[in-house]
Design a protein around this motif. Structure first.
Motif, PDB file in Angstrom:
ATOM      1  N   ASN A  45     -18.083  -1.000   4.117  1.00  0.00           N
ATOM      2  CA  ASN A  45     -17.933  -0.450   2.768  1.00  0.00           C
ATOM      3  C   ASN A  45     -18.818  -1.276   1.834  1.00  0.00           C
ATOM      4  N   GLU A  66      -4.379  -4.234  14.439  1.00  0.00           N
ATOM      5  CA  GLU A  66      -5.642  -3.523  14.197  1.00  0.00           C
ATOM      6  C   GLU A  66      -6.798  -4.290  14.865  1.00  0.00           C
ATOM      7  N   GLU A  95       0.853  -1.189   0.000  1.00  0.00           N
ATOM      8  CA  GLU A  95       0.000   0.000   0.000  1.00  0.00           C
ATOM      9  C   GLU A  95       0.886   1.234   0.000  1.00  0.00           C
ATOM     10  N   LYS A 153      -9.313  -7.181   5.082  1.00  0.00           N
ATOM     11  CA  LYS A 153      -8.260  -6.181   4.852  1.00  0.00           C
ATOM     12  C   LYS A 153      -7.477  -5.864   6.135  1.00  0.00           C
ATOM     13  N   ASP A 188      -0.173   0.364  14.695  1.00  0.00           N
ATOM     14  CA  ASP A 188      -0.445   0.946  13.384  1.00  0.00           C
ATOM     15  C   ASP A 188      -0.314   2.450  13.615  1.00  0.00           C
ATOM     16  N   ARG A 196      -5.510  -5.910   9.686  1.00  0.00           N
ATOM     17  CA  ARG A 196      -4.417  -6.733  10.206  1.00  0.00           C
ATOM     18  C   ARG A 196      -4.756  -7.215  11.622  1.00  0.00           C
ATOM     19  N   GLU A 226       2.927  -1.530  11.484  1.00  0.00           N
ATOM     20  CA  GLU A 226       2.323  -1.821  10.184  1.00  0.00           C
ATOM     21  C   GLU A 226       3.218  -1.353   9.045  1.00  0.00           C
ATOM     22  N   TYR A 229     -15.790  -5.652   8.276  1.00  0.00           N
ATOM     23  CA  TYR A 229     -14.910  -5.677   7.110  1.00  0.00           C
ATOM     24  C   TYR A 229     -14.754  -7.141   6.711  1.00  0.00           C
ATOM     25  N   TYR A 275     -18.406  -2.957  -1.838  1.00  0.00           N
ATOM     26  CA  TYR A 275     -17.790  -4.259  -2.129  1.00  0.00           C
ATOM     27  C   TYR A 275     -18.767  -5.414  -1.914  1.00  0.00           C
ATOM     28  N   ASP A 327      -3.592   4.937  11.316  1.00  0.00           N
ATOM     29  CA  ASP A 327      -4.618   4.191  10.601  1.00  0.00           C
ATOM     30  C   ASP A 327      -5.610   5.149   9.943  1.00  0.00           C
ATOM     31  N   GLY A 328      -5.994   4.804   8.705  1.00  0.00           N
ATOM     32  CA  GLY A 328      -6.973   5.635   7.989  1.00  0.00           C
ATOM     33  C   GLY A 328      -6.330   6.857   7.360  1.00  0.00           C
ATOM     34  N   GLY A 333     -14.613   4.987   6.970  1.00  0.00           N
ATOM     35  CA  GLY A 333     -13.475   4.446   6.219  1.00  0.00           C
ATOM     36  C   GLY A 333     -12.169   4.661   6.955  1.00  0.00           C
ATOM     37  N   SER A 334     -12.287   4.890   8.256  1.00  0.00           N
ATOM     38  CA  SER A 334     -11.117   5.067   9.128  1.00  0.00           C
ATOM     39  C   SER A 334     -11.463   4.274  10.393  1.00  0.00           C
ATOM     40  N   LEU A 335     -10.766   3.141  10.580  1.00  0.00           N
ATOM     41  CA  LEU A 335     -11.186   2.182  11.608  1.00  0.00           C
ATOM     42  C   LEU A 335     -11.315   2.809  12.996  1.00  0.00           C
ATOM     43  N   TYR A 385     -20.339   5.022   7.721  1.00  0.00           N
ATOM     44  CA  TYR A 385     -19.018   4.465   7.429  1.00  0.00           C
ATOM     45  C   TYR A 385     -18.056   5.592   7.130  1.00  0.00           C
TER      46      TYR A 385
HETATM   47  P1  AHM Z   1      -4.704   1.548   6.500  1.00  0.00           P
HETATM   48  O1  AHM Z   1      -4.121   0.857   7.705  1.00  0.00           O
HETATM   49  O2  AHM Z   1      -3.848   1.360   5.286  1.00  0.00           O
HETATM   50  O3  AHM Z   1      -5.057   2.966   6.778  1.00  0.00           O
HETATM   51  O4  AHM Z   1      -6.047   0.747   6.111  1.00  0.00           O
HETATM   52  C1  AHM Z   1      -6.975   0.450   7.093  1.00  0.00           C
HETATM   53  C2  AHM Z   1      -8.217   1.268   6.855  1.00  0.00           C
HETATM   54  C3  AHM Z   1      -9.130   1.262   8.044  1.00  0.00           C
HETATM   55  O5  AHM Z   1      -8.924   2.400   8.807  1.00  0.00           O
HETATM   56  C4  AHM Z   1     -10.498   1.278   7.435  1.00  0.00           C
HETATM   57  O6  AHM Z   1     -11.434   0.637   8.267  1.00  0.00           O
HETATM   58  C5  AHM Z   1     -10.311   0.546   6.148  1.00  0.00           C
HETATM   59  O7  AHM Z   1      -8.939   0.646   5.805  1.00  0.00           O
HETATM   60  C6  AHM Z   1     -11.103   1.145   5.033  1.00  0.00           C
HETATM   61  O8  AHM Z   1     -10.908   0.381   3.887  1.00  0.00           O
HETATM   62  P2  AHM Z   1     -11.780   0.624   2.577  1.00  0.00           P
HETATM   63  O9  AHM Z   1     -11.311   1.934   2.021  1.00  0.00           O
HETATM   64  O10 AHM Z   1     -11.439  -0.542   1.709  1.00  0.00           O
HETATM   65  O11 AHM Z   1     -13.220   0.654   2.967  1.00  0.00           O
END
Ligand code: AHM
Ligand code: MG
Length: 332
Positions: free
Chosen positions: A218, A281, A73, A275, A124, A277, A102, A265, A221, A127-128, A247-249, A245
Motif C-alpha cells: 500500500n 496471518e 477494527e 498491521k 483469521d 498479525r 482474530e 506491509y 503509506y 481476511d480482507g 489489499g486482501s492478503l 496490490y
Molecule cells: P483484516 O484482517 O482486518 O481484513 O486486515 C488485514 C488486511 C489484509 O488482508 C491486507 O493485506 C491488509 O489488511 C490491507 O491493509 P491496508 O488497507 O492498510 O492496505
C-alpha cells in the motif's frame, strides 16, 4: 461432470483433499487420524463460508456488523458469520485443545490437561473482508500447532514460533475457491468442485518463481515507512518493476505463490509494528511461502523465527520470491 487432472502426476486420477491428507498421514507410523479430522473440519467450514460469501449480497449479509473486534477494527457481518462457522466446525473435534480467532479477544479452551486435545487451531476467519462489499477476493487463513498440556495459559500455549507449526494454509474465495495447505513437505493446491462438493487436488509441490519484478504494497503509506523500505521502492521505480496490490492478503499471497513477486506491509504511522498479525496471518503465510521455495522476513529476522509474546501481536511482513525478498532485506 467436469474432471480436473492432477497436473503433477502422469495419470489423471482424481484426488480429494481428504484422501490427500489421509495418504500424507499414512506415511507417519502410528498416526491417529486426529490431524485429518481437523483438516476435514476446516474444509467443511471453507465450503460453508464459500457458499455464504457467494450469497452475501442476496442475503443482505454485507456491510458492518456495528461491533469492533479486539484490534478496535469494525467487524463486517461476514466476519462474524465466518467466525461462527469455523467455531461450529472445529468445536466438536476431540483432538483440539484450543481455538483462537482474530475476531475473539481470548482463545477458546475446549479441553484441558493430559486428556485434552493434541492440537491448537488459530485462524483469521475472513481476511480482507472490507473488500467484500465490492466483490473482492477474500480468504480464511489457518494454522495448526501442537498443544502443550503442561502450559496452563491458553495464550501462552499458542505463542509458539512459526517454525513449530504442524500445518498451515488458506482458503481463497475468488472466482474459484482454492485451498492451499502445507504440512511441512511442500505446498499443495486444491480447487473446490462445486458439482462434486469436494476440494480436488490440482497441483502438488507448488514452487514460487525465484524472481519477478512485481511488488505489492500500500504505497499510499510510503512516506511513513522506515528508510530501508523507501530506498527499496525508490530502487524498484528505476529498475523496471510493476505494482499489484489487492489489499486482501490471501489474494495478494496467492498471486505471488503462483506467479512470483514480493508483498510488503512495513511499519507505518498508524501501525508502527506493522498491521498483520503474527500468529494467524504472518506465520501461516510465511510457512507456505518458505515451503514453496520463497522467503518471509519480519524486520531483520525470518518471520518463522519471531518469538510471539501475545495472541494478537502484529509484525511487519515482507514475503514472496526469494530473490525479491533479498532485494528488500539487504536495505533494512
Ligand atoms: P483484516 O484482517 O482486518 O481484513 O486486515 C488485514 C488486511 C489484509 O488482508 C491486507 O493485506 C491488509 O489488511 C490491507 O491493509 P491496508 O488497507 O492498510 O492496505
Ligand atoms: Mg486478517
Amino acid at each position: 461432470m467436469p474432471m480436473v487432472a492432477d497436473q503433477s502426476s502422469s495419470t489423471s486420477n482424481l484426488f480429494s483433499l481428504q484422501s490427500h491428507i489421509l495418504s500424507e498421514e499414512s506415511r507417519h507410523p502410528g498416526a491417529s487420524g486426529d490431524f485429518s479430522w481437523i483438516v476435514s473440519a476446516i474444509s467443511l467450514a471453507g465450503k460453508a463460508i464459500a457458499h455464504r460469501v457467494r450469497r452475501a449480497r442476496l442475503e443482505g449479509a454485507l456491510g458492518e456488523e456495528g461491533t469492533s473486534n479486539v484490534q478496535g477494527e469494525s467487524q463486517q457481518r461476514m466476519d462474524v458469520i465466518a467466525n461462527e462457522i469455523l467455531m461450529r466446525c472445529l468445536g466438536s473435534r476431540a483432538s483440539i485443545a484450543v481455538l483462537a480467532s482474530e475476531e475473539d479477544e481470548e482463545p477458546t479452551i475446549l479441553r484441558r490437561g493430559h486428556d485434552g486435545g493434541k492440537y491448537c487451531v488459530l485462524f483469521d476467519p475472513l481476511d480482507g473482508s472490507s473488500t467484500l462489499d465490492t466483490n473482492g477476493a477474500i480468504g480464511t487463513i489457518f494454522t495448526i500447532l501442537r498443544n502443550d498440556p503442561l502450559i496452563e495459559s491458553a495464550e501462552r500455549t499458542v505463542c509458539q514460533p512459526g517454525r513449530q507449526q504442524v500445518a498451515a494454509g488458506y482458503i481463497l474465495y475468488g472466482p474459484s475457491t482454492a485451498f492451499v495447505i502445507t504440512t511441512g513437505s511442500g505446498v499443495d493446491l486444491f480447487e473446490l468442485d462445486p458439482f462434486v462438493g469436494s476440494f480436488i487436488r490440482v497441483k502438488q509441490g507448488l514452487r514460487i518463481p525465484p524472481r519477478k519484478k512485481v511488488y505489492s504494497v500500500n504505497e499510499a503509506y510510503s512516506s511513513s515507512f522506515p528508510l530501508g523500505y523507501r530506498e527499496y521502492l525508490e530502487w524498484a521505480h528505476h529498475s523496471g518493476y510493476s505494482s499489484r496490490y489487492i489489499g486482501s492478503l490471501v489474494a495478494d499471497v496467492h498471486r505471488i505463490l503462483i506467479s512470483g513477486g514480493v508483498f510488503l506491509y512495513p511499519p507505518t504511522l498508524t501501525h508502527p509494528d506493522g498491521k498483520l498479525r503474527l500468529l494467524y496471518e504472518a506465520n501461516p503465510m510465511a510457512m507456505i511461502v518458505e515451503q514453496a521455495g520463497g522467503a518471509s522476513i519480519s524486520g531483520a529476522v525470518a518471520t518463522l523465527d519471531v518469538q510471539p509474546t501475545k495472541l494478537h501481536q502484529r509484525v511487519p511482513l515482507v514475503l514472496g520470491s526469494r530473490d525479491e525478498v533479498d532485494e528488500v532485506s539487504r536495505r533494512l
